[in-house]
Design a protein around this motif. Structure first.
Motif, PDB file in Angstrom:
ATOM      1  N   GLY A  86       0.819  -1.206   0.000  1.00 39.59           N
ATOM      2  CA  GLY A  86       0.000   0.000   0.000  1.00 39.59           C
ATOM      3  C   GLY A  86       0.846   1.246   0.000  1.00 39.59           C
ATOM      4  O   GLY A  86       2.072   1.195   0.106  1.00 39.59           O
ATOM      5  N   VAL A  87       0.180   2.346  -0.147  1.00 32.13           N
ATOM      6  CA  VAL A  87       0.876   3.628  -0.146  1.00 32.13           C
ATOM      7  C   VAL A  87       0.258   4.548   0.888  1.00 32.13           C
ATOM      8  O   VAL A  87      -0.897   4.394   1.273  1.00 32.13           O
ATOM      9  CB  VAL A  87       0.795   4.343  -1.513  1.00 32.13           C
ATOM     10  CG1 VAL A  87       1.625   3.638  -2.540  1.00 32.13           C
ATOM     11  CG2 VAL A  87      -0.642   4.510  -1.970  1.00 32.13           C
ATOM     12  N   CYS A  88       1.077   5.486   1.306  1.00 32.71           N
ATOM     13  CA  CYS A  88       0.613   6.451   2.279  1.00 32.71           C
ATOM     14  C   CYS A  88       1.063   7.819   1.795  1.00 32.71           C
ATOM     15  O   CYS A  88       2.253   8.037   1.559  1.00 32.71           O
ATOM     16  CB  CYS A  88       1.240   6.114   3.621  1.00 32.71           C
ATOM     17  SG  CYS A  88       0.815   7.288   4.878  1.00 32.71           S
ATOM     18  N   PHE A  89       0.146   8.687   1.590  1.00 34.21           N
ATOM     19  CA  PHE A  89       0.492  10.030   1.167  1.00 34.21           C
ATOM     20  C   PHE A  89      -0.630  10.966   1.614  1.00 34.21           C
ATOM     21  O   PHE A  89      -1.612  10.523   2.203  1.00 34.21           O
ATOM     22  CB  PHE A  89       0.694  10.104  -0.355  1.00 34.21           C
ATOM     23  CG  PHE A  89      -0.512   9.728  -1.183  1.00 34.21           C
ATOM     24  CD1 PHE A  89      -0.894   8.401  -1.328  1.00 34.21           C
ATOM     25  CD2 PHE A  89      -1.257  10.701  -1.825  1.00 34.21           C
ATOM     26  CE1 PHE A  89      -1.992   8.058  -2.095  1.00 34.21           C
ATOM     27  CE2 PHE A  89      -2.361  10.371  -2.606  1.00 34.21           C
ATOM     28  CZ  PHE A  89      -2.726   9.037  -2.738  1.00 34.21           C
ATOM     29  N   GLY A  90      -0.464  12.230   1.346  1.00 32.22           N
ATOM     30  CA  GLY A  90      -1.566  13.094   1.719  1.00 32.22           C
ATOM     31  C   GLY A  90      -1.155  14.518   1.943  1.00 32.22           C
ATOM     32  O   GLY A  90       0.002  14.901   1.765  1.00 32.22           O
ATOM     33  N   HIS A  91      -2.151  15.279   2.344  1.00 28.83           N
ATOM     34  CA  HIS A  91      -1.978  16.711   2.536  1.00 28.83           C
ATOM     35  C   HIS A  91      -1.600  16.917   4.000  1.00 28.83           C
ATOM     36  O   HIS A  91      -2.442  17.248   4.835  1.00 28.83           O
ATOM     37  CB  HIS A  91      -3.260  17.435   2.156  1.00 28.83           C
ATOM     38  CG  HIS A  91      -3.884  16.913   0.888  1.00 28.83           C
ATOM     39  ND1 HIS A  91      -3.211  16.920  -0.310  1.00 28.83           N
ATOM     40  CD2 HIS A  91      -5.096  16.353   0.628  1.00 28.83           C
ATOM     41  CE1 HIS A  91      -3.994  16.402  -1.253  1.00 28.83           C
ATOM     42  NE2 HIS A  91      -5.130  16.037  -0.701  1.00 28.83           N
ATOM     43  N   VAL A  92      -0.347  16.700   4.280  1.00 34.75           N
ATOM     44  CA  VAL A  92       0.084  16.641   5.677  1.00 34.75           C
ATOM     45  C   VAL A  92      -0.131  17.989   6.366  1.00 34.75           C
ATOM     46  O   VAL A  92      -0.349  18.051   7.574  1.00 34.75           O
ATOM     47  CB  VAL A  92       1.555  16.163   5.753  1.00 34.75           C
ATOM     48  CG1 VAL A  92       2.504  17.156   5.117  1.00 34.75           C
ATOM     49  CG2 VAL A  92       1.986  15.877   7.169  1.00 34.75           C
ATOM     50  N   GLY A  93      -0.136  19.050   5.601  1.00 34.99           N
ATOM     51  CA  GLY A  93      -0.313  20.381   6.189  1.00 34.99           C
ATOM     52  C   GLY A  93      -1.672  20.576   6.824  1.00 34.99           C
ATOM     53  O   GLY A  93      -1.838  21.416   7.711  1.00 34.99           O
ATOM     54  N   ASP A  94      -2.674  19.847   6.363  1.00 32.43           N
ATOM     55  CA  ASP A  94      -3.990  19.989   6.997  1.00 32.43           C
ATOM     56  C   ASP A  94      -4.468  18.678   7.621  1.00 32.43           C
ATOM     57  O   ASP A  94      -5.665  18.471   7.819  1.00 32.43           O
ATOM     58  CB  ASP A  94      -5.029  20.571   6.028  1.00 32.43           C
ATOM     59  CG  ASP A  94      -5.093  19.840   4.708  1.00 32.43           C
ATOM     60  OD1 ASP A  94      -4.858  18.629   4.703  1.00 32.43           O
ATOM     61  OD2 ASP A  94      -5.370  20.491   3.686  1.00 32.43           O
ATOM     62  N   GLY A  95      -3.532  17.810   7.916  1.00 29.58           N
ATOM     63  CA  GLY A  95      -3.860  16.597   8.669  1.00 29.58           C
ATOM     64  C   GLY A  95      -4.599  15.537   7.891  1.00 29.58           C
ATOM     65  O   GLY A  95      -5.218  14.643   8.459  1.00 29.58           O
ATOM     66  N   ASN A  96      -4.521  15.599   6.569  1.00 30.54           N
ATOM     67  CA  ASN A  96      -5.291  14.682   5.716  1.00 30.54           C
ATOM     68  C   ASN A  96      -4.373  13.582   5.169  1.00 30.54           C
ATOM     69  O   ASN A  96      -3.402  13.879   4.485  1.00 30.54           O
ATOM     70  CB  ASN A  96      -5.903  15.496   4.577  1.00 30.54           C
ATOM     71  CG  ASN A  96      -6.851  14.715   3.684  1.00 30.54           C
ATOM     72  OD1 ASN A  96      -7.361  15.268   2.730  1.00 30.54           O
ATOM     73  ND2 ASN A  96      -7.104  13.471   3.971  1.00 30.54           N
ATOM     74  N   VAL A  97      -4.690  12.344   5.517  1.00 29.35           N
ATOM     75  CA  VAL A  97      -3.859  11.222   5.069  1.00 29.35           C
ATOM     76  C   VAL A  97      -4.665  10.319   4.132  1.00 29.35           C
ATOM     77  O   VAL A  97      -5.790   9.954   4.437  1.00 29.35           O
ATOM     78  CB  VAL A  97      -3.372  10.380   6.274  1.00 29.35           C
ATOM     79  CG1 VAL A  97      -2.507   9.217   5.807  1.00 29.35           C
ATOM     80  CG2 VAL A  97      -2.614  11.242   7.257  1.00 29.35           C
ATOM     81  N   HIS A  98      -4.066   9.986   2.994  1.00 35.61           N
ATOM     82  CA  HIS A  98      -4.662   8.998   2.088  1.00 35.61           C
ATOM     83  C   HIS A  98      -3.850   7.711   2.184  1.00 35.61           C
ATOM     84  O   HIS A  98      -2.615   7.751   2.163  1.00 35.61           O
ATOM     85  CB  HIS A  98      -4.597   9.472   0.637  1.00 35.61           C
ATOM     86  CG  HIS A  98      -5.385  10.712   0.385  1.00 35.61           C
ATOM     87  ND1 HIS A  98      -6.684  10.871   0.786  1.00 35.61           N
ATOM     88  CD2 HIS A  98      -5.060  11.871  -0.240  1.00 35.61           C
ATOM     89  CE1 HIS A  98      -7.118  12.067   0.415  1.00 35.61           C
ATOM     90  NE2 HIS A  98      -6.144  12.698  -0.202  1.00 35.61           N
ATOM     91  N   GLY A 134      -3.700   4.003   0.313  1.00 37.67           N
ATOM     92  CA  GLY A 134      -4.197   3.108  -0.727  1.00 37.67           C
ATOM     93  C   GLY A 134      -3.666   1.713  -0.462  1.00 37.67           C
ATOM     94  O   GLY A 134      -2.507   1.542  -0.097  1.00 37.67           O
ATOM     95  N   SER A 135      -4.536   0.732  -0.601  1.00 37.59           N
ATOM     96  CA  SER A 135      -4.071  -0.645  -0.424  1.00 37.59           C
ATOM     97  C   SER A 135      -4.490  -1.444  -1.648  1.00 37.59           C
ATOM     98  O   SER A 135      -5.422  -1.076  -2.343  1.00 37.59           O
ATOM     99  CB  SER A 135      -4.675  -1.254   0.840  1.00 37.59           C
ATOM    100  OG  SER A 135      -6.066  -1.068   0.846  1.00 37.59           O
TER     101      SER A 135
END
Lengths: 492, 377
Positions: free
Chosen positions: A385-397, A399-400
């Motif tokens: 899976g992957v982990c990424f996101g808009h770290v500046g506003d606490g948003n994590v995506h 994907g698995s």
């Protein structure tokens, strides 16, 4: 007693009378592509039983037509599912009870009013078209969702969409000044005024932002706009560990800097960027930093300080001075999930990347803990899976992946997603930061909202007493069986 | 290619990480009808249902697949390289096998098999455009392959191309018995019609060129260019000579400095030449090199260029919709402030010129050869 729900033929004829023959579709070939949204297409592809045909598709071009259709639908208790570009990521558009899909593409008027710092748009106008018009006049509508090229303004309002610009500029909600909405019975109401400030009464427009078509059909949107920053600089910082990337992001924010974007990428995401034609250094984690503004010195100093923080944690920096290259890098960032599809092991049995499955929002202080636990969970369950996101506003995506032909893998991926969502809730987070609830997150809504969910249901009953507007979504009528993915997967 | 062979592409498009709808953003048929079944994503989904057997072939399904220009703009924006236009083209072939080829295309396909052109014209008239008294050698190092559209519908373009080649001193001739390149058949799912396959047509044309002893074939039609360079090798027909589009030959040979005052022009990329075959810069370099010519770009250019609306049999099947597509392009051209829109394709020329005239737009639409003859004396 309400009249009976008409059959497909009768429904088609009635709709044709309201909007004309060319704006009604009832043939199977036209209905099938409306049976899924972005999220569902893949599942439908692998699990053919999962097929929800609408009875008709209608493409109105005016508020009056929408009103007539809703009055009719209300009278006959026919579900109505408003739809934009079909890029939703949580099953918001699936006609689980059939009915009428209302494709609002033709309501795509764009009327910039930059002298008032606003723009009026039809729900079918795309975000890209809107910004093209605004940028020509020196303004923009900033939320920048990943689907920016295709998604519509109506869809963005309905899901309170946002993306990499939200850390500085906020989500769609922050820009909605006024809405024209057609209610379930066909009444047309205007919510809010075309002014940048108002303290007048309940902010009902905000009730409709993020309501996913369950309370009414949005037929016009007035948005506040921002001056387009003439200077934009991007730096990619590649770190020896994901934790270093994280801690650098936190330090940047802790110093009081609000970058235009602050994106976290893990190792696989970096690989995906390189697959998009870039030659970036290898690393275990990365930050994509963007600074924008009007003044060279301010933009340069802000970026310089962020780079200094990253260097302090051993980052290799790739500065992107050229705006064209910067744009391409951000476009590649938005296509990470798609690029990852190309990485998957066998072209004959491509795995699904559940980009949309986990889209949690967390307090900034709990993010590192969350990501560490999720990564450990992936290891434990053997999930790529992957982990990424808009770290500046606490948003994590997160994907698995799984091979759809393997029931074990399917179940493992499902339970992983469920645990990842519940972990976010246990850390004080929200189950969705920008994709919305739709069908797939409906089972967890009560865990987040508790008794407030009942209040939402009361509002739904008040505004849509017959439950015709986008039924089955957001757990407003309970949790539809189809949303219980566990059962469905097992039986699929 | 058969639809079944593209299942991996279809899977890639429809996997849940994608099916993203980016292809909607540049789709002429979405612009015309505004519904999902006429988007690349919608059509690929229909193909998946067709392959799985839960959607039966039908005239309606065929109609959805044929209401596409095959411009390939969707291919260039697709983040997973699914190539929706290839899938749609393959679906046309499958639907034809199942007996659902629309009558217009069937009729024209049969005509290609008999008379070697899709314009329902007799083969004997193929060279009726030739200027009287023009004498061409039996053998020459360059063969000009004229193509059906220039031979029957845009004869002036053929004449101008000949004139330009002469003025440039190119030693050229024509095929003695030129046949349709097969592009029409390939794009409409008719790889083989009435026992005549495109492969046979390709071999015939190849032999015709060889008979002339040519080392170079020059084409003025991007559809022919794609057939020769893109499609023939896949059919096992590999030309043992170079195949150039006219723009490539012109750039190589060099254009004499022009005459005339200052003028602003914009260039329209034909889909078959640009997006499908990657020829973007040659015509631009030629135009930019001409004294007094200011080349300005439309917002959508090169790989994102908006289609003229005549490709993939679209103009034949949907004349009204094709004019709407052309209109969008002309509006874009007008916004640049250009006085002339230059293109390098007989289809685009015809489509854009006729639409501009019908709408009363004060924009001249010219083929590159025509423009050069006017500017270069």
């Amino acid at each position: 007693m309400s009249p009976e729900r008409p059959g497909r033929g009768e429904l088609g004829r009635a709709l044709e009378e309201m909007v004309g023959k060319d704006n009604v579709l009832t043939e199977e070939v036209d209905l099938l592509p409306y049976s899924a949204d972005h999220f569902l297409k893949g599942l439908q592809h692998y699990f053919p039983r999962f097929r929800f045909l609408p009875d008709a598709v209608v493409t109105p071009s005016s508020t009056a037509q929408v009103s007539r259709i809703l009055r009719f639908a209300s009278l006959h208790r026919i579900p109505v599912i408003p739809r934009g570009a079909g890029t939703s990521l949580a099953g918001q558009l699936i006609p689980v009870e059939g009915g009428i899909v209302m494709d609002l593409k033709k309501m795509n008027r764009i009327e910039p009013k930059v002298e008032d710092r606003m723009v009026v748009a039809g729900p079918g106008a795309t975000y890209a078209e809107l910004n093209r018009e605004l940028e020509r006049r020196g303004y923009f509508f900033p939320p920048e969702p990943g689907s920016a090229m295709a998604c519509t303004v109506g869809g963005m309002v309905s899901t309170n969409a946002s993306g990499s610009g939200a850390v500085k500029y906020g989500a769609t909600r922050n820009y909605v000044l006024s809405l024209e909405v057609v209610l379930a019975g066909g009444e047309v109401v205007r919510l809010g005024r075309r002014v940048t400030k108002s303290a007048s009464g309940y902010s009902l427009k905000d009730l409709f932002v993020g309501s996913e078509g369950t309370l009414g059909v949005i037929t016009e949107v007035t948005l506040r706009v921002e001056p387009y920053p003439p200077l934009r600089r991007t730096t990619l910082a590649v770190f020896p560990s994901l934790e270093d990337a994280f801690r650098s992001a936190m330090e940047i924010l802790g110093r009081g800097i609000t970058p235009a974007s602050l994106e976290l990428l893990d190792e696989l995401c970096l690989l995906a960027l390189n697959m998009s034609g870039f030659s970036l250094p290898e690393g275990k984690g990365a930050l994509m930093l963007r600074s924008d503004g009007r003044y060279e010195e301010a933009v340069g100093r802000e970026m310089g300080e962020m780079e200094e923080v990253c260097r302090g944690r051993g980052a290799q920096l790739v500065g992107v001075e050229d705006e064209g290259l910067g744009r391409r890098l951000w476009e590649a960032r938005e296509k990470i999930s798609a690029s990852l599809t190309k990485l998957l092991p066998s072209p004959e049995t491509p795995r699904l990347v559940f980009q949309s499955s986990v889209d949690v929002g967390l307090p900034l202080s709990r993010m590192l803990e969350y990501v560490s636990k999720v990564k450990a969970l992936m290891e434990e369950k053997g999930i790529m899976g992957v982990c990424f996101g808009h770290v500046g506003d606490g948003n994590v995506h997160i994907g698995s992946t799984f091979v759809p032909e393997s029931p074990e893998q399917v179940e493992r991926a499902r339970s992983f997603q469920e645990e990842a969502i519940r972990l976010a809730l246990s850390l004080g987070g929200t189950l969705t930061a920008e994709h919305g609830v739709g069908l797939w997150k409906a089972p967890y809504l009560e865990e987040e909202h508790g008794p407030a969910l009942e209040l939402m249901r009361s509002l739904k009953r008040l505004l849509d007493p017959q439950g015709i507007l986008n039924p089955g979504k957001m757990a407003l009528e309970g949790i539809p069986r189809v949303a219980l993915m566990e059962r469905w997967w097992r039986e699929g | 290619m058969r639809l079944e062979e593209l299942s991996t592409k279809i899977n890639a498009c429809l996997s849940s990480s994608t099916a993203c709808g980016l292809c909607r953003t540049q789709c002429p048929s979405l612009e015309c009808w505004g519904v999902e079944s006429r988007t690349p994503r919608g059509r690929v989904a229909l193909c998946a249902h067709l392959l799985r057997g839960d959607l039966r072939p039908s005239p309606s399904l065929s109609e959805r697949m044929f209401s596409c220009t095959l411009c390939g703009n969707c291919d260039s924006v697709c983040p997973v390289g699914a190539g929706p236009s290839r899938v749609i083209e393959a679906a046309r072939g499958r639907l034809r096998e199942e007996g659902f080829l629309p009558q217009k295309y069937r009729e024209r396909g049969s005509h290609v098999a008999r008379e070697h052109n899709p314009y329902l014209e007799p083969h004997r008239d193929r060279f009726s455009w030739l200027p009287a008294g023009l004498s061409l050698p039996e053998r020459a190092p360059v063969v000009y392959f004229v193509g059906c559209t220039s031979s029957y519908r845009e004869k002036e373009l053929a004449r101008r191309t000949v004139e330009l080649l002469r003025r440039m001193g190119v030693d050229f001739t024509l095929c003695g018995d030129e046949w349709c390149c097969g592009s029409f058949l390939l794009r409409t799912g008719q790889g083989e019609v009435d026992g005549t396959g495109v492969e046979e047509m390709a071999r015939h044309n190849l032999e015709e060129v060889r008979k002339r002893g040519a080392r170079t074939v020059v084409v003025s039609c991007p559809g022919c260019y794609r057939a020769w360079r893109g499609d023939y090798p896949g059919l096992g027909v590999e030309p043992d000579f170079e195949v150039l589009h006219l723009t490539q030959l012109l750039e190589r040979e060099g254009i004499r400095a022009g005459r005339g005052g200052r003028i602003r022009v914009t260039y329209h990329d034909p889909c078959h030449l640009g997006r499908h075959m990657g020829v973007y810069e040659e015509p631009r370099r030629i135009l930019s090199s001409l004294p007094g010519v200011e080349l300005v770009e439309m917002p959508r250019n090169r790989e994102n260029s908006w289609c003229c609306g005549s490709g993939g049999g679209f103009r034949t099947g949907y004349p009204e919709a094709s004019r709407l597509v052309a209109r969008r392009r002309l509006e874009e051209a007008r916004e640049t402030g250009a006085e002339i829109l230059v293109t390098s394709c007989p289809f685009c020329l015809r489509q854009l010129r006729e639409t501009a005239e019908a709408l009363g737009y004060g924009l001249r639409v010219m083929d590159l050869a025509e423009f050069l003859l006017e500017r270069c004396g």
